[in-house]
Design a protein around this motif. Structure first.
Motif, PDB file in Angstrom:
ATOM      1  N   ASN A 102       0.895  -1.359   0.281  1.00 46.95           N
ATOM      2  CA  ASN A 102       0.125  -0.267  -0.081  1.00 46.95           C
ATOM      3  C   ASN A 102       0.738   1.303   0.157  1.00 46.95           C
ATOM      4  N   ARG A 103       1.909   0.994  -0.420  1.00 43.09           N
ATOM      5  CA  ARG A 103       2.725   2.590  -0.760  1.00 43.09           C
ATOM      6  C   ARG A 103       3.032   2.733  -1.917  1.00 43.09           C
ATOM      7  N   ARG A 104       2.947   3.339  -2.555  1.00 40.73           N
ATOM      8  CA  ARG A 104       3.341   3.826  -3.954  1.00 40.73           C
ATOM      9  C   ARG A 104       4.664   5.269  -4.190  1.00 40.73           C
ATOM     10  N   THR A 105       5.848   4.260  -4.341  1.00 41.82           N
ATOM     11  CA  THR A 105       7.110   4.931  -4.404  1.00 41.82           C
ATOM     12  C   THR A 105       6.831   5.749  -6.072  1.00 41.82           C
ATOM     13  N   ALA A 106       8.068   6.944  -5.775  1.00 44.02           N
ATOM     14  CA  ALA A 106       8.285   7.587  -7.423  1.00 44.02           C
ATOM     15  C   ALA A 106       8.036   6.737  -8.145  1.00 44.02           C
ATOM     16  N   SER A 107       8.024   6.964 -10.069  1.00 45.77           N
ATOM     17  CA  SER A 107       7.381   6.679 -10.784  1.00 45.77           C
ATOM     18  C   SER A 107       8.757   6.796 -11.514  1.00 45.77           C
ATOM     19  N   LEU A 108       8.979   5.469 -12.876  1.00 46.08           N
ATOM     20  CA  LEU A 108       9.873   5.633 -13.189  1.00 46.08           C
ATOM     21  C   LEU A 108      11.269   7.092 -13.507  1.00 46.08           C
ATOM     22  N   PHE A 109       9.745   8.024 -14.522  1.00 43.44           N
ATOM     23  CA  PHE A 109      10.562   9.142 -14.838  1.00 43.44           C
ATOM     24  C   PHE A 109      10.749   9.457 -13.999  1.00 43.44           C
ATOM     25  N   TRP A 110      10.565  10.267 -12.427  1.00 42.43           N
ATOM     26  CA  TRP A 110      11.297  10.383 -11.119  1.00 42.43           C
ATOM     27  C   TRP A 110      12.206   9.673 -10.617  1.00 42.43           C
TER      28      TRP A 110
END
Length: 1094
Positions: free
Chosen positions: A836-844
């Motif tokens: 339940n944790r959304r980390t930084a996206s590929l771009f970031w």
């Protein structure tokens, strides 16, 4: 075939029957007519120009590999419109029968076939109708030609039969060449110099040509040119270097300030700053090479210096804002503490006053007494409001001072409230009425103030809970504001691991759980499976057969589903040595914290970790590497732990985090982990013989014996009680963990009356907890069998047969294959995300990786400078030694260029991935994007891809001065560097550093040798097609070959045919080099995912 070009001349002159009709008018038909001769000359030239369109298809089909535009090439080679004097002279010399002396298509084909097939000497052709063993007239000699019979009708377009041509033999005209073995003339191309030969009586040669007069023919004289072929066989007909030839019969020396290469039709102006004397062959561009490298070096220095200055200034400004915010918050905190102490003092004084009044006025009425108590009770708890009640007009000076102090205290508290009113989403503080003069601080200062305010609050909260034992933690952990992370409890039952290669237990029958909010210590002697136990919990145990259950929060789920909220601290300090402490922590926080976390949240987390780990004094110091000294070993160990703490894990697993630390550093680390446990983090760590103080800071203990057997698992404060129940008592002044480990090692025999042996403790623990004991462990009289293989039978008389060598070898191979399969499954396994944790996206993440790699390269500028210097020296050495030979179109020099650039750039590319394998494995295991990591390093390497070709060419190009342009050479070299850089990535990822360097040296040399071998068979052609060196060399040669025209056409076509190159394939070569680079990068990325763990 090149004979098609010369056939145009023949076909053109076939239409000149008008000239033939003048032959019968007298011995010199043009002697008295001044207007007829120029007219006929123009007619011949017009016919030569118009026939290009008719023969372009035939030329294109037969010579397309070396001629891209036949019409344009024809105009360059045989457009004599600027000077037709040689045609006029020939018409006069031949008395009008010039068309009867020109070769037919059949004769031209015979001549060029002998050149291309290399049959015999290029100055002698196969026997034909006019020149054979029985018929050899003077016209068959080199430099002479004959005419056909006046009554004979000759079609010059015929390509089958050679006409009889044996009459009126005479010397070849100027501007034409007459091969030996043919009795006809062929015009010389532009860029050649074909005068009449003169006899050198000393050598007997007809100069400038290399043929001799025939014997026994005293009336025979030297004629014209006798051959046009490649420059090796017909250098004498090429316009010499240092002169230019505007026509095939004129040679003019180059003037001052100009240079003339071999085969030039005009002189070229030398560049400024380049001295060119009369007769200069090529201009010396060394000064431009020096200027270019100086300018490039200056540009690089500016880039590196400015970038470093920008980073330094940014860090100083950041540190200044941070320090100012820290001082401001600390001063406010101190003021608040003083105000609180004053309030407490007033409260205590009021309490004493209330007691005194109650005792003094006890005789008054109960009603009055109740009113007094009511007044005092209002003063004590609500001092903030009642102390600020309106003062009477006659208030004393002391009363006014007291009132001012109270107001100051309220301002301090209001300031604290303002700091708390911080918008965590956008990083801006809410402007309230209490803001002084409505001024807004800088956003960065606001964030730091908020962060340090939070830290001060946490410190104050810890002061309230000084007792950090389990009982003291309960009240703090029950605070709803403190617990904000999801809880993870790991339970395990009968957990066993069997090493496949040896078929032995390394962990056996381990049952228990590790709880959130607790710090669990895993202890035991060497070989007890402590690290294996942690690896099994983290899902990292490879090469083992697992049995038993591991439950996450009571559910049978994969631990990899929670990897975004699990921190694993390895035993080795795997950190980036060329980054500062703060940069290491910030990178981990940016990539692994929740994407919803604001900048202010991240600052709070990072500053908290720095503060509680005691890293504030070294936050801006480089961590350091083996070659470069950095922070101390203890500080490096704490940074290693901090990388996992900044991501706010719910489960934190540490493998020997206190090894190498002194007592004070270990306690500092444990206090930081205690603070994590207060937020509900499940902390499990391996420790080796901690001190008694450190031992008491743990909540639970897992004590393992050799073989991975559990001896004790429970609260730390009850371990002595348990062993006392077994009759094992700890002597005075002996550290309990040291004593337990010595017992498990067998160094000390257990004391007491029970007589328990150390190898029976595991069975005693199982029986104590009611666990089932394996049958082979129930034999108390054979305790040594606890560590024997599991395949042991109960038959004591059974004899174990030793496996054969073949069986043992097959077993090892099978085990290795299964281990690699398990690695692949683990690397490419995609578990369901339950964190339940959304980390930084590929771009970031790509952006964060890009900034990190850029900083690392700036700090590694010395290595970059050495790479550039080596390339510069390589270009200077090769450019000085190698001469660009026109015969091979410069292929030799370009061959060495391909080898040198490939070798140097490939070795330099190894550093991109070979130096940080351990760091990558750790980051990828934590859930960071491998694609972002790969793309960021490749993107930064593009800077070198652009610069390195220019550095090399700054010496090589200006030293050799090839005919191709700088842009052409740079484009090919740019694609070559891009190609070999990708190959270097793959070598660095697949092989160890030593083997990768060896492959980087061997591949360019071997592939170049294969690419330059004669491709006689289809197999060799296919092998050379997969060699990138072939395409790079072909692109270089083609770019250079396009500048060889006119008299160089045969040389160009011969060189391209020898190497099997096509002039139209330059774009194809560039595309294939780029494709090699892309494919090698794709292979490198796949290998990085496949081989990312040992």
């Amino acid at each position: 075939m090149l004979w098609s070009w010369l056939a145009i001349v023949v076909l053109t002159l076939s239409s000149l029957n008008l000239v033939q009709c003048q032959v019968n008018s007298g011995p010199n038909p043009f002697g008295d007519s001044s207007g007829a001769l120029p007219f006929m000359t123009q007619l011949v030239n017009a016919q030569l120009s118009n026939l290009t369109r008719d023969l372009s298809k035939e030329i294109k089909s037969q010579s397309s590999f070396c001629v891209k535009d036949p019409e344009a090439e024809w105009n360059k080679a045989f457009n004599f419109s600027s000077d037709l004097s040689f045609l006029t002279s020939c018409i006069q010399k031949t008395q009008g029968d010039i068309t009867r002396r020109f070769c037919t298509v059949a004769e031209v084909k015979s001549y060029f076939r002998s050149i291309t097939e290399k049959i015999g000497s290029t100055s002698y052709l196969k026997p034909n109708r006019n020149c054979n063993l029985t018929s050899w007239g003077s016209g068959c000699e080199p430099g002479w030609a004959c005419s056909t019979d006046p009554d004979q009708q000759v079609d010059l377009r015929t390509s089958q039969d050679i006409p009889a041509r044996t009459t009126s033999c005479q010397a070849c005209c100027e501007g034409f060449f007459c091969p030996q073995g043919l009795t006809c003339m062929i015009p010389c191309p532009l860029g050649s110099y074909c005068p009449l030969a003169t006899l050198n009586r000393t050598s007997g040669l007809c100069e400038p040509y290399q043929y001799r007069l025939p014997a026994n023919q005293p009336n025979h004289t030297c004629g014209g040119a006798n051959i046009w072929a490649d420059v090796d066989n017909s250098e004498e007909v090429f316009c010499p270097a240092g002169s230019y030839c505007p026509s095939t019969t004129k040679k003019i020396p180059c003037s001052n300030g100009n240079y003339c290469r071999m085969g030039s039709t005009s002189e070229k102006r030398c560049y400024n700053l380049v001295p060119c004397k009369s007769g200069t062959e090529s201009q010396n561009l060394h000064v431009y090479g020096i200027m270019f490298i100086v300018g490039l070096s200056t540009l690089l220095l500016v880039i590196y210096s400015c970038s470093d200055q920008v980073l330094s200034i940014r860090e100083r400004r950041l540190a200044k804002s941070r320090d100012a915010a820290a001082r401001s918050v600390k001063s406010s905190a101190q003021a608040r503490r003083r105000w609180k102490d004053a309030k407490d003092s007033v409260t205590r004084h009021a309490s004493r006053l209330q007691s005194h009044l109650s005792f003094s006025f006890s005789h008054q009425k109960n009603i009055a007494h109740s009113e007094e108590l009511q007044i005092l009770n209002q003063v004590i708890p609500e001092a903030d409001g009642d102390l600020l009640s309106p003062l009477p007009p006659n208030a004393s000076r002391a009363t006014l001072d007291s009132r001012n102090q109270i107001e100051t205290g309220h301002e301090i508290e209001n300031e604290s409230i303002v700091h708390d009113e911080f918008d965590m989403e956008d990083g801006h503080r809410v402007v309230t009425a209490n803001s002084s003069k409505g001024k807004k601080l800088h956003a960065r200062s606001k964030i730091f103030r908020h962060a340090y305010s939070q830290l001060e609050k946490e410190k104050a909260r810890q002061q309230e809970y000084k007792n950090l034992t389990f009982s003291g933690v309960i009240s703090m952990a029950s605070n709803s504001e403190q617990r904000k992370r999801p809880l993870i409890e790991i339970s395990f039952k009968d957990l066993s691991l069997i090493l496949k290669s040896q078929n032995k237990y390394i962990l056996r029958c381990v049952t228990g759980n590790i709880k959130p909010g607790h710090i669990t210590a895993v202890m035991g002697p060497s070989g007890a499976g402590k690290t294996t136990f942690l690896s099994a919990l983290a899902g990292k145990a490879l090469g083992c057969k697992k049995s038993g259950l591991i439950l996450i929060n009571g559910k049978n789920e994969s631990i990899h589903s929670y990897k975004k909220i699990i921190g694993f601290v390895p035993q080795d300090d795997i950190v980036h040595g060329n980054l500062t402490v703060e940069e290491n922590l910030w990178f981990s926080a940016n990539c692994r914290l929740s994407a919803e976390s604001s900048k202010a949240d991240k600052v709070v987390v990072v500053e908290r970790v720095i503060e509680f780990l005691g890293l504030h004094s070294v936050r801006n110091s480089l961590v350091g590497t083996v070659e470069k000294r950095g922070i101390s070993g203890g500080q490096r160990k704490r940074v290693n732990v901090g990388l996992e703490m900044v991501m706010e894990p719910s489960l934190l697993i540490l493998d020997e985090p206190t090894s190498g630390l002194d007592s004070a550093s270990s306690q500092l680390l444990l206090r930081a982990l205690r603070r994590e446990a207060l937020e509900g983090v499940n902390v499990c760590m391996v420790v080796h013989q901690p001190s008694h103080t450190l031992f008491k800071m743990f909540d639970d203990l897992v004590l393992l014996a050799k073989g991975g057997l559990t001896v004790y698992h429970g609260p730390v404060n009850r371990v002595e009680e348990y062993f006392a129940g077994l009759g094992i008592f700890i002597p005075e002044r002996i550290n309990p963990p040291d004593y337990f480990i010595d017992i498990l090692e067998g160094v000390i025999k257990p004391s007491g009356r029970s007589g328990v042996k150390y190898d029976e403790l595991a069975v005693r623990w199982m029986l104590h907890n009611g666990y089932s004991v394996p049958p082979d462990m129930q034999k108390s009289n054979m305790p040594s069998r606890l560590l024997n293989p599991i395949n042991e039978t109960n038959n004591d008389d059974a004899v174990n047969e030793e496996p054969s060598f073949t069986g043992e070898l097959w077993k090892d191979v099978k085990g290795n294959i299964e281990m690699h399969q398990e690695k692949l499954r683990l690397n490419f396994l995609k578990s369901k995300d339950l964190s339940n944790r959304r980390t930084a996206s590929l771009f970031w993440q790509y952006k964060y990786f890009l900034a990190r790699v850029a900083k690392q390269r700036l700090r590694d500028a010395k290595a970059q400078a050495i790479d550039y210097l080596i390339l510069l020296l390589a270009g200077a050495c090769l450019g000085s030694v190698i001469k660009m030979r026109d015969q091979s179109l410069g292929a030799a020099g370009y061959t060495y260029t391909v080898i040198a650039v490939s070798l140097l750039c490939k070795i330099a590319a190894l550093r991109s991935f070979s130096l940080e394998k351990l760091q990558y494995w750790r980051e990828s295991a934590s859930g960071m994007s491998s694609l972002a990591y790969f793309l960021s390093r490749d993107t930064i390497d593009h800077f070198n891809t652009v610069i390195k070709p220019a550095v090399y060419l700054s010496m090589f190009f200006f030293f050799t001065n090839p005919r191709s342009t700088f842009v052409d050479n740079y484009t090919v070299l740019l694609c070559l560097v891009y190609c070999v850089t990708g190959m270097g990535y793959a070598l660095a990822i697949v092989f160890e550093p030593g083997a990768a360097q060896l492959w980087s040296v061997l591949l360019p040399v071997v592939l170049t040798l294969v690419a330059t071998q004669p491709r006689d068979s289809e197999f060799m052609k296919r092998i050379s097609d997969v060699c990138y060196t072939k395409w790079a060399l072909q692109a270089f040669v083609i770019a250079n070959a396009e500048r060889y025209d006119k008299v160089w056409l045969i040389t160009r076509c011969g060189a391209l045919k020898t190497n099997d190159y096509n002039l139209s394939d330059w774009s194809l070569c560039i595309s294939i080099l780029i494709l090699f680079g892309v494919v090698s990068r794709a292979i490198a990325f796949i290998c990085m995912l496949t081989f990312r763990r040992k």
